[in-house]
Design a protein around this motif. Structure first.
Motif, PDB file in Angstrom:
ATOM      1  N   GLN A  56       0.824  -1.203   0.000  1.00  0.00           N
ATOM      2  CA  GLN A  56       0.000   0.000   0.000  1.00  0.00           C
ATOM      3  C   GLN A  56       0.865   1.264   0.000  1.00  0.00           C
ATOM      4  O   GLN A  56       0.529   2.257  -0.654  1.00  0.00           O
ATOM      5  N   ALA A  57       1.981   1.222   0.723  1.00  0.00           N
ATOM      6  CA  ALA A  57       2.891   2.371   0.749  1.00  0.00           C
ATOM      7  C   ALA A  57       3.490   2.613  -0.634  1.00  0.00           C
ATOM      8  O   ALA A  57       3.650   3.762  -1.070  1.00  0.00           O
ATOM      9  N   MET A  58       3.820   1.524  -1.334  1.00  0.00           N
ATOM     10  CA  MET A  58       4.355   1.658  -2.682  1.00  0.00           C
ATOM     11  C   MET A  58       3.313   2.256  -3.621  1.00  0.00           C
ATOM     12  O   MET A  58       3.606   3.150  -4.421  1.00  0.00           O
ATOM     13  N   LEU A  59       2.070   1.795  -3.511  1.00  0.00           N
ATOM     14  CA  LEU A  59       1.008   2.332  -4.360  1.00  0.00           C
ATOM     15  C   LEU A  59       0.711   3.791  -4.015  1.00  0.00           C
ATOM     16  O   LEU A  59       0.317   4.569  -4.890  1.00  0.00           O
ATOM     17  N   ALA A  60       0.901   4.158  -2.752  1.00  0.00           N
ATOM     18  CA  ALA A  60       0.718   5.561  -2.364  1.00  0.00           C
ATOM     19  C   ALA A  60       1.736   6.442  -3.094  1.00  0.00           C
ATOM     20  O   ALA A  60       1.412   7.556  -3.528  1.00  0.00           O
ATOM     21  N   ARG A  61       2.973   5.946  -3.227  1.00  0.00           N
ATOM     22  CA  ARG A  61       3.979   6.684  -3.997  1.00  0.00           C
ATOM     23  C   ARG A  61       3.540   6.791  -5.450  1.00  0.00           C
ATOM     24  O   ARG A  61       3.673   7.853  -6.074  1.00  0.00           O
ATOM     25  N   GLY A  62       2.999   5.699  -5.993  1.00  0.00           N
ATOM     26  CA  GLY A  62       2.512   5.740  -7.367  1.00  0.00           C
ATOM     27  C   GLY A  62       1.405   6.762  -7.544  1.00  0.00           C
ATOM     28  O   GLY A  62       1.348   7.463  -8.550  1.00  0.00           O
ATOM     29  N   ALA A  63       0.515   6.871  -6.556  1.00  0.00           N
ATOM     30  CA  ALA A  63      -0.574   7.848  -6.622  1.00  0.00           C
ATOM     31  C   ALA A  63      -0.022   9.277  -6.614  1.00  0.00           C
ATOM     32  O   ALA A  63      -0.561  10.162  -7.286  1.00  0.00           O
ATOM     33  N   GLN A  64       1.051   9.496  -5.857  1.00  0.00           N
ATOM     34  CA  GLN A  64       1.691  10.813  -5.869  1.00  0.00           C
ATOM     35  C   GLN A  64       2.247  11.127  -7.255  1.00  0.00           C
ATOM     36  O   GLN A  64       2.098  12.248  -7.759  1.00  0.00           O
ATOM     37  N   LEU A  65       2.893  10.142  -7.879  1.00  0.00           N
ATOM     38  CA  LEU A  65       3.414  10.335  -9.232  1.00  0.00           C
ATOM     39  C   LEU A  65       2.285  10.583 -10.226  1.00  0.00           C
ATOM     40  O   LEU A  65       2.437  11.362 -11.170  1.00  0.00           O
ATOM     41  N   LEU A  66       1.169   9.930  -9.986  1.00  0.00           N
ATOM     42  CA  LEU A  66       0.006  10.097 -10.847  1.00  0.00           C
ATOM     43  C   LEU A  66      -0.578  11.497 -10.719  1.00  0.00           C
ATOM     44  O   LEU A  66      -1.228  11.997 -11.639  1.00  0.00           O
ATOM     45  N   GLY A  67      -0.319  12.126  -9.569  1.00  0.00           N
ATOM     46  CA  GLY A  67      -0.887  13.440  -9.323  1.00  0.00           C
ATOM     47  C   GLY A  67      -2.285  13.382  -8.751  1.00  0.00           C
ATOM     48  O   GLY A  67      -3.018  14.373  -8.780  1.00  0.00           O
ATOM     49  N   ASP A  68      -2.658  12.209  -8.212  1.00  0.00           N
ATOM     50  CA  ASP A  68      -3.987  12.031  -7.632  1.00  0.00           C
ATOM     51  C   ASP A  68      -3.863  11.106  -6.426  1.00  0.00           C
ATOM     52  O   ASP A  68      -3.947   9.892  -6.554  1.00  0.00           O
ATOM     53  N   GLU A  69      -3.642  11.698  -5.264  1.00  0.00           N
ATOM     54  CA  GLU A  69      -3.454  10.884  -4.064  1.00  0.00           C
ATOM     55  C   GLU A  69      -4.737  10.180  -3.630  1.00  0.00           C
ATOM     56  O   GLU A  69      -4.702   9.314  -2.750  1.00  0.00           O
ATOM     57  N   ASN A  70      -5.860  10.543  -4.238  1.00  0.00           N
ATOM     58  CA  ASN A  70      -7.126   9.873  -3.942  1.00  0.00           C
ATOM     59  C   ASN A  70      -7.440   8.754  -4.927  1.00  0.00           C
ATOM     60  O   ASN A  70      -8.517   8.147  -4.856  1.00  0.00           O
ATOM     61  N   ALA A  71      -6.514   8.484  -5.842  1.00  0.00           N
ATOM     62  CA  ALA A  71      -6.739   7.413  -6.818  1.00  0.00           C
ATOM     63  C   ALA A  71      -6.894   6.070  -6.118  1.00  0.00           C
ATOM     64  O   ALA A  71      -6.217   5.789  -5.125  1.00  0.00           O
ATOM     65  N   SER A  72      -7.780   5.245  -6.628  1.00  0.00           N
ATOM     66  CA  SER A  72      -7.969   3.906  -6.063  1.00  0.00           C
ATOM     67  C   SER A  72      -6.704   3.079  -6.229  1.00  0.00           C
ATOM     68  O   SER A  72      -5.993   3.206  -7.230  1.00  0.00           O
ATOM     69  N   ARG A  73      -6.427   2.238  -5.228  1.00  0.00           N
ATOM     70  CA  ARG A  73      -5.234   1.395  -5.248  1.00  0.00           C
ATOM     71  C   ARG A  73      -5.649  -0.031  -4.917  1.00  0.00           C
ATOM     72  O   ARG A  73      -6.407  -0.252  -3.984  1.00  0.00           O
ATOM     73  N   HIS A  74      -5.126  -0.976  -5.693  1.00  0.00           N
ATOM     74  CA  HIS A  74      -5.512  -2.375  -5.545  1.00  0.00           C
ATOM     75  C   HIS A  74      -4.276  -3.235  -5.325  1.00  0.00           C
ATOM     76  O   HIS A  74      -3.347  -3.200  -6.131  1.00  0.00           O
ATOM     77  N   VAL A  75      -4.267  -4.012  -4.257  1.00  0.00           N
ATOM     78  CA  VAL A  75      -3.237  -5.022  -4.042  1.00  0.00           C
ATOM     79  C   VAL A  75      -3.878  -6.373  -4.333  1.00  0.00           C
ATOM     80  O   VAL A  75      -4.832  -6.778  -3.661  1.00  0.00           O
ATOM     81  N   VAL A  76      -3.374  -7.052  -5.347  1.00  0.00           N
ATOM     82  CA  VAL A  76      -3.935  -8.323  -5.802  1.00  0.00           C
ATOM     83  C   VAL A  76      -2.947  -9.441  -5.500  1.00  0.00           C
ATOM     84  O   VAL A  76      -1.737  -9.272  -5.692  1.00  0.00           O
ATOM     85  N   THR A  77      -3.430 -10.552  -5.025  1.00  0.00           N
ATOM     86  CA  THR A  77      -2.578 -11.725  -4.807  1.00  0.00           C
ATOM     87  C   THR A  77      -2.932 -12.775  -5.843  1.00  0.00           C
ATOM     88  O   THR A  77      -4.059 -13.282  -5.879  1.00  0.00           O
ATOM     89  N   ASP A  78      -1.990 -13.066  -6.709  1.00  0.00           N
ATOM     90  CA  ASP A  78      -2.205 -14.051  -7.776  1.00  0.00           C
ATOM     91  C   ASP A  78      -0.837 -14.537  -8.232  1.00  0.00           C
ATOM     92  O   ASP A  78       0.089 -13.736  -8.368  1.00  0.00           O
ATOM     93  N   ARG A  79      -0.703 -15.806  -8.492  1.00  0.00           N
ATOM     94  CA  ARG A  79       0.580 -16.344  -8.951  1.00  0.00           C
ATOM     95  C   ARG A  79       0.974 -15.777 -10.317  1.00  0.00           C
ATOM     96  O   ARG A  79       2.149 -15.752 -10.672  1.00  0.00           O
TER      97      ARG A  79
END
Length: 232
Positions: A56-79
């Motif tokens: 989630q912390a990594m995706l939060a950095r991605g949202a900052q780069l996106l310029g939208d800290e409110n962007a939805s973030r999804h952590v998926v577990t799949d092989r």
């Protein structure tokens, strides 16, 4: 409804290019979210909680780069990264999954990575690929020409026109060094709603020096700036 875009993001350097492409789609009025695919859950609950927190912390950095800290973030577990992203896109009703180019690709070039390749082989969701260094070279550079490649019955022309209108750009008839985005149809004999590109289209992707968007057969994406985008 606006086009929904999922950016595949794992925090590595090239992934910033995927976020930059996601930002372009957001500027065109798309709803953009970020996703990270973990391959295995941790057996210990404390370690699992830590892994989820780090993701989630990594995706939060991605949202900052996106310029939208409110962007939805999804952590998926799949092989499988592509299968995890495809399943997420289906659940979320997403239209596009965005990837960076494969590692060790020269700046300004596109190379299709394994996950993108899997979704380009019969996938149901459009695939967008960013050239290497888009996050740097494309930062703040407006798109002036969108090129559509495909037959009259596909969705590339209509999708390109929607993107061009959102960017204040034009739809160009041929690919040249001024092209800012390439939109490619699946071939006419492809199954409706599935991606299948011709060998010539595949070569265009490999030769492209701008972002590429590959559509499932019959897909027509809608874009349009919101007032916030228009005044940003």
């Amino acid at each position: 409804m606006s086009t929904k875009v999922i950016v595949s993001y794992d925090g590595t350097a090239n992934e910033d290019d995927a976020v930059a492409l996601g930002r372009l789609f957001a500027q065109a009025g798309a709803e953009v979210s970020l996703a990270y695919v973990r391959h295995t859950p941790e057996p210990d609950s404390a370690r699992e909680d830590l892994a989820q927190h780090e993701a989630q912390a990594m995706l939060a950095r991605g949202a900052q780069l996106l310029g939208d800290e409110n962007a939805s973030r999804h952590v998926v577990t799949d092989r499988s990264t592509p299968e995890g992203l495809a399943a997420l896109a289906e659940r979320e009703g997403a239209d596009v999954v965005v990837f960076c180019s494969d590692s060790h690709t020269a700046k300004g070039h596109i190379a299709v990575g394994n996950s993108a390749e899997r979704l380009l082989e019969g996938g149901r969701v459009a695939v967008a690929i960013a050239p290497v260094d888009l996050a740097e070279s494309g930062n703040g550079s407006p798109i002036r020409k969108v090129v559509a490649v495909g037959d009259a019955d596909g969705g590339a022309r209509e999708s390109a026109e929607a993107l061009a209108a959102a960017f204040g750009a034009e739809v160009a008839p041929v690919i040249n060094e001024d092209a800012g985005l390439l939109v490619i149809d699946s071939r006419p004999e492809a199954q409706e709603g599935r991606i299948a590109i011709s060998s010539s289209a595949g070569r265009l992707v490999e030769m492209a020096r701008c972002p590429v968007l590959v559509l499932p057969r019959g897909a027509k994406l809608r874009f349009g700036r919101t007032p916030a985008h228009a005044t940003a």
